[in-house]
Design a protein around this motif. Structure first.
Motif, PDB file in Angstrom:
ATOM      1  N   SER B  80       0.881  -1.167   0.000  1.00 24.82           N
ATOM      2  CA  SER B  80       0.000   0.000   0.000  1.00 24.82           C
ATOM      3  C   SER B  80       0.917   1.214   0.000  1.00 24.82           C
ATOM      4  CB  SER B  80      -0.904  -0.015   1.230  1.00 24.82           C
ATOM      5  OG  SER B  80      -1.705   1.150   1.276  1.00 24.82           O
ATOM      6  N   ALA B  81       1.176   1.752  -1.174  1.00 26.31           N
ATOM      7  CA  ALA B  81       2.215   2.757  -1.328  1.00 26.31           C
ATOM      8  C   ALA B  81       1.946   3.998  -0.467  1.00 26.31           C
ATOM      9  CB  ALA B  81       2.344   3.160  -2.790  1.00 26.31           C
ATOM     10  N   ALA B  82       3.054   4.536   0.077  1.00 18.86           N
ATOM     11  CA  ALA B  82       3.001   5.749   0.887  1.00 18.86           C
ATOM     12  C   ALA B  82       4.034   6.734   0.343  1.00 18.86           C
ATOM     13  CB  ALA B  82       3.300   5.423   2.342  1.00 18.86           C
ATOM     14  N   PRO B  83       3.800   8.036   0.529  1.00 15.79           N
ATOM     15  CA  PRO B  83       4.780   9.027   0.042  1.00 15.79           C
ATOM     16  C   PRO B  83       6.190   8.777   0.564  1.00 15.79           C
ATOM     17  CG  PRO B  83       2.727  10.111   0.594  1.00 15.79           C
ATOM     18  CD  PRO B  83       2.574   8.680   1.046  1.00 15.79           C
ATOM     19  N   SER B  84       6.326   8.184   1.756  1.00 19.06           N
ATOM     20  CA  SER B  84       7.647   7.899   2.321  1.00 19.06           C
ATOM     21  C   SER B  84       8.400   6.838   1.524  1.00 19.06           C
ATOM     22  CB  SER B  84       7.516   7.430   3.771  1.00 19.06           C
ATOM     23  OG  SER B  84       6.754   6.237   3.829  1.00 19.06           O
ATOM     24  N   GLN B  85       7.710   6.149   0.622  1.00 19.50           N
ATOM     25  CA  GLN B  85       8.366   5.148  -0.205  1.00 19.50           C
ATOM     26  C   GLN B  85       8.863   5.725  -1.533  1.00 19.50           C
ATOM     27  OE1 GLN B  85       5.044   2.233   0.102  1.00 19.50           O
ATOM     28  NE2 GLN B  85       6.586   0.850   0.980  1.00 19.50           N
ATOM     29  N   THR B  86       8.682   7.017  -1.710  1.00 21.23           N
ATOM     30  CA  THR B  86       9.293   7.672  -2.874  1.00 21.23           C
ATOM     31  C   THR B  86      10.802   7.555  -2.752  1.00 21.23           C
ATOM     32  OG1 THR B  86       7.473   9.233  -3.178  1.00 21.23           O
ATOM     33  CG2 THR B  86       9.646   9.903  -4.003  1.00 21.23           C
ATOM     34  N   SER B  87      11.417   6.961  -3.761  1.00 27.49           N
ATOM     35  CA  SER B  87      12.837   6.651  -3.667  1.00 27.49           C
ATOM     36  C   SER B  87      13.307   6.062  -4.989  1.00 27.49           C
ATOM     37  CB  SER B  87      13.081   5.633  -2.531  1.00 27.49           C
ATOM     38  OG  SER B  87      14.460   5.441  -2.295  1.00 27.49           O
ATOM     39  N   VAL B  88      14.611   5.797  -5.063  1.00 26.80           N
ATOM     40  CA  VAL B  88      15.166   5.010  -6.160  1.00 26.80           C
ATOM     41  C   VAL B  88      15.492   3.623  -5.611  1.00 26.80           C
ATOM     42  CG1 VAL B  88      16.975   4.783  -7.893  1.00 26.80           C
ATOM     43  CG2 VAL B  88      16.127   7.062  -7.261  1.00 26.80           C
ATOM     44  N   GLY B 102      30.977 -10.236  -1.213  1.00 28.88           N
ATOM     45  CA  GLY B 102      31.884  -9.765  -2.245  1.00 28.88           C
ATOM     46  C   GLY B 102      31.202  -8.768  -3.143  1.00 28.88           C
ATOM     47  N   GLU B 103      31.717  -8.660  -4.358  1.00 28.36           N
ATOM     48  CA  GLU B 103      31.184  -7.690  -5.303  1.00 28.36           C
ATOM     49  C   GLU B 103      29.715  -7.973  -5.579  1.00 28.36           C
ATOM     50  OE1 GLU B 103      33.180  -7.702  -9.001  1.00 28.36           O
ATOM     51  OE2 GLU B 103      31.773  -6.307  -9.955  1.00 28.36           O
ATOM     52  N   GLN B 104      28.918  -6.914  -5.518  1.00 33.29           N
ATOM     53  CA  GLN B 104      27.514  -7.037  -5.889  1.00 33.29           C
ATOM     54  C   GLN B 104      27.290  -6.313  -7.206  1.00 33.29           C
ATOM     55  OE1 GLN B 104      24.438  -6.627  -3.040  1.00 33.29           O
ATOM     56  NE2 GLN B 104      25.636  -7.434  -1.358  1.00 33.29           N
ATOM     57  N   TYR B 105      26.466  -6.926  -8.032  1.00 32.93           N
ATOM     58  CA  TYR B 105      26.151  -6.373  -9.342  1.00 32.93           C
ATOM     59  C   TYR B 105      24.779  -5.708  -9.240  1.00 32.93           C
ATOM     60  CZ  TYR B 105      29.882  -9.483 -10.846  1.00 32.93           C
ATOM     61  OH  TYR B 105      31.088 -10.125 -10.992  1.00 32.93           O
ATOM     62  N   PHE B 106      24.727  -4.426  -9.571  1.00 37.52           N
ATOM     63  CA  PHE B 106      23.493  -3.667  -9.407  1.00 37.52           C
ATOM     64  C   PHE B 106      22.739  -3.550 -10.726  1.00 37.52           C
ATOM     65  CE2 PHE B 106      23.437  -1.956  -5.123  1.00 37.52           C
ATOM     66  CZ  PHE B 106      24.731  -2.201  -4.698  1.00 37.52           C
ATOM     67  N   GLY B 107      21.411  -3.559 -10.622  1.00 39.91           N
ATOM     68  CA  GLY B 107      20.567  -3.243 -11.754  1.00 39.91           C
ATOM     69  C   GLY B 107      20.527  -1.735 -11.963  1.00 39.91           C
ATOM     70  N   PRO B 108      19.863  -1.281 -13.032  1.00 41.42           N
ATOM     71  CA  PRO B 108      19.857   0.142 -13.380  1.00 41.42           C
ATOM     72  C   PRO B 108      18.977   1.004 -12.498  1.00 41.42           C
ATOM     73  CG  PRO B 108      18.513  -1.075 -14.919  1.00 41.42           C
ATOM     74  CD  PRO B 108      19.179  -2.086 -14.052  1.00 41.42           C
ATOM     75  N   GLY B 109      18.142   0.399 -11.681  1.00 41.42           N
ATOM     76  CA  GLY B 109      17.316   1.167 -10.753  1.00 41.42           C
ATOM     77  C   GLY B 109      15.916   1.457 -11.269  1.00 41.42           C
ATOM     78  N   THR B 110      15.002   1.638 -10.321  1.00 39.76           N
ATOM     79  CA  THR B 110      13.623   2.078 -10.604  1.00 39.76           C
ATOM     80  C   THR B 110      13.372   3.315  -9.778  1.00 39.76           C
ATOM     81  OG1 THR B 110      12.758  -0.150 -11.060  1.00 39.76           O
ATOM     82  CG2 THR B 110      11.176   1.533 -10.378  1.00 39.76           C
ATOM     83  N   ARG B 111      12.982   4.403 -10.465  1.00 45.56           N
ATOM     84  CA  ARG B 111      12.648   5.633  -9.738  1.00 45.56           C
ATOM     85  C   ARG B 111      11.159   5.644  -9.490  1.00 45.56           C
ATOM     86  NH1 ARG B 111      15.246  10.321  -8.702  1.00 45.56           N
ATOM     87  NH2 ARG B 111      17.008   9.681  -9.996  1.00 45.56           N
ATOM     88  N   LEU B 112      10.774   5.582  -8.217  1.00 45.59           N
ATOM     89  CA  LEU B 112       9.363   5.509  -7.831  1.00 45.59           C
ATOM     90  C   LEU B 112       8.950   6.792  -7.128  1.00 45.59           C
ATOM     91  CD1 LEU B 112       6.732   3.821  -7.394  1.00 45.59           C
ATOM     92  CD2 LEU B 112       7.690   3.148  -5.191  1.00 45.59           C
ATOM     93  N   THR B 113       7.837   7.332  -7.563  1.00 43.82           N
ATOM     94  CA  THR B 113       7.254   8.508  -6.921  1.00 43.82           C
ATOM     95  C   THR B 113       5.848   8.146  -6.453  1.00 43.82           C
ATOM     96  OG1 THR B 113       8.499  10.009  -8.350  1.00 43.82           O
ATOM     97  CG2 THR B 113       6.590  10.916  -7.199  1.00 43.82           C
ATOM     98  N   VAL B 114       5.562   8.429  -5.190  1.00 47.33           N
ATOM     99  CA  VAL B 114       4.230   8.174  -4.632  1.00 47.33           C
ATOM    100  C   VAL B 114       3.610   9.523  -4.266  1.00 47.33           C
ATOM    101  CG1 VAL B 114       2.877   6.964  -2.891  1.00 47.33           C
ATOM    102  CG2 VAL B 114       5.017   5.966  -3.732  1.00 47.33           C
ATOM    103  N   THR B 115       2.470   9.798  -4.872  1.00 49.65           N
ATOM    104  CA  THR B 115       1.830  11.105  -4.630  1.00 49.65           C
ATOM    105  C   THR B 115       0.654  10.989  -3.683  1.00 49.65           C
ATOM    106  OG1 THR B 115       0.400  10.816  -6.544  1.00 49.65           O
ATOM    107  CG2 THR B 115       2.533  11.880  -6.924  1.00 49.65           C
TER     108      THR B 115
END
Lengths: 112, 115
Positions: B80-88, B102-115
């Motif tokens: 249940s999305a909340a504005p506090s979950q706005t983040s990358v 050890g080394e971690q491989y990162f994905g490109p990210g998801t930019r989420l905005t909750v209004t």
């Protein structure tokens, strides 16, 4: 409480300068320390350190770990504008899993 | 190899909506994790998994669920999305190492905005 503290938080230098970024930690069951570079996207891996006093080097970047004093430094010599990024320090802890605690990062800006 | 992939790249939600962020890796890594990155806060671990069928909580798990039915996929669900979950949000994977993380491989990210 486990923590990783990076300093400075931001730094502005000119091309050709040498910079030293600092990372201190207080983490239970320390296993490794990692450095990442982040340029507006996903972090990319630079170094992993597990033993004290052994310098890791890649081109103009180098890093060393002091497990007695609980800190690491990342050195960048002859900086270039392409080095501008946020540099993240992370400490691995626990067993064979990959859990990391990250510092807040140092934002490096290299001016021409 | 595609490495670690994430979808979507951007998402806008209204407060109370639910959604799933997808993460997949093709490197046969046992360890997968989800982080969120907020300005001035660094990356914080939400949930992680050490293999199919095994998940556990990280530093900031509240409001998120995960499951790991296959080695390749590790979706993150916002209940249940909340504005506090706005983040990358970043997904990462790593091979299991006897010597520790050890080394971690990162994905490109998801930019989420909750209004």
């Amino acid at each position: 409480e486990d923590k990783v503290v990076q300093s400075p938080l931001s730094l502005v230098v000119h091309e050709g300068d040498t910079v030293t970024l600092n990372c201190s930690y207080e983490v239970t069951n320390f296993r490794s320390l990692l450095w990442y570079k982040q340029e507006k996207k996903a972090p990319t891996f630079l170094f992993m350190l597990t033993s004290s006093g052994i310098e890791k080097k890649s081109g103009r970047l180098s890093s060393i770990l002091d497990k007695k004093e609980l800190f690491s430094i990342l050195n960048i010599t002859a900086t270039q504008t392409g080095d501008s990024a946020v540099y993240l320090c992370a400490v691995g802890y626990g067993g064979s899993q990959g859990n990391l605690i990250f510092g807040k990062g140092t934002k490096l800006s290299v001016k021409p | 190899n595609a490495g670690v992939t994430q979808t979507p790249k951007f998402q806008v939600l209204k407060t109370g909506q639910s959604m799933t962020l997808q993460c997949a890796q093709d490197m046969n890594h046992e360890y997968m994790s989800w982080y969120r990155q907020d300005p001035g806060m660094g990356l914080r671990l939400i949930h992680y998994s050490v293999g199919a069928g095994i998940t556990d909580q990280g530093e900031v798990p509240n409001g998120y669920n995960v499951s790991r039915s296959t080695t390749e996929d590790f979706p993150l669900r916002l209940l249940s999305a909340a504005p506090s979950q706005t983040s990358v949000y970043f997904c990462a994977s790593s091979p299991s190492l006897a010597g520790g993380p050890g080394e971690q491989y990162f994905g490109p990210g998801t930019r989420l905005t909750v209004t």
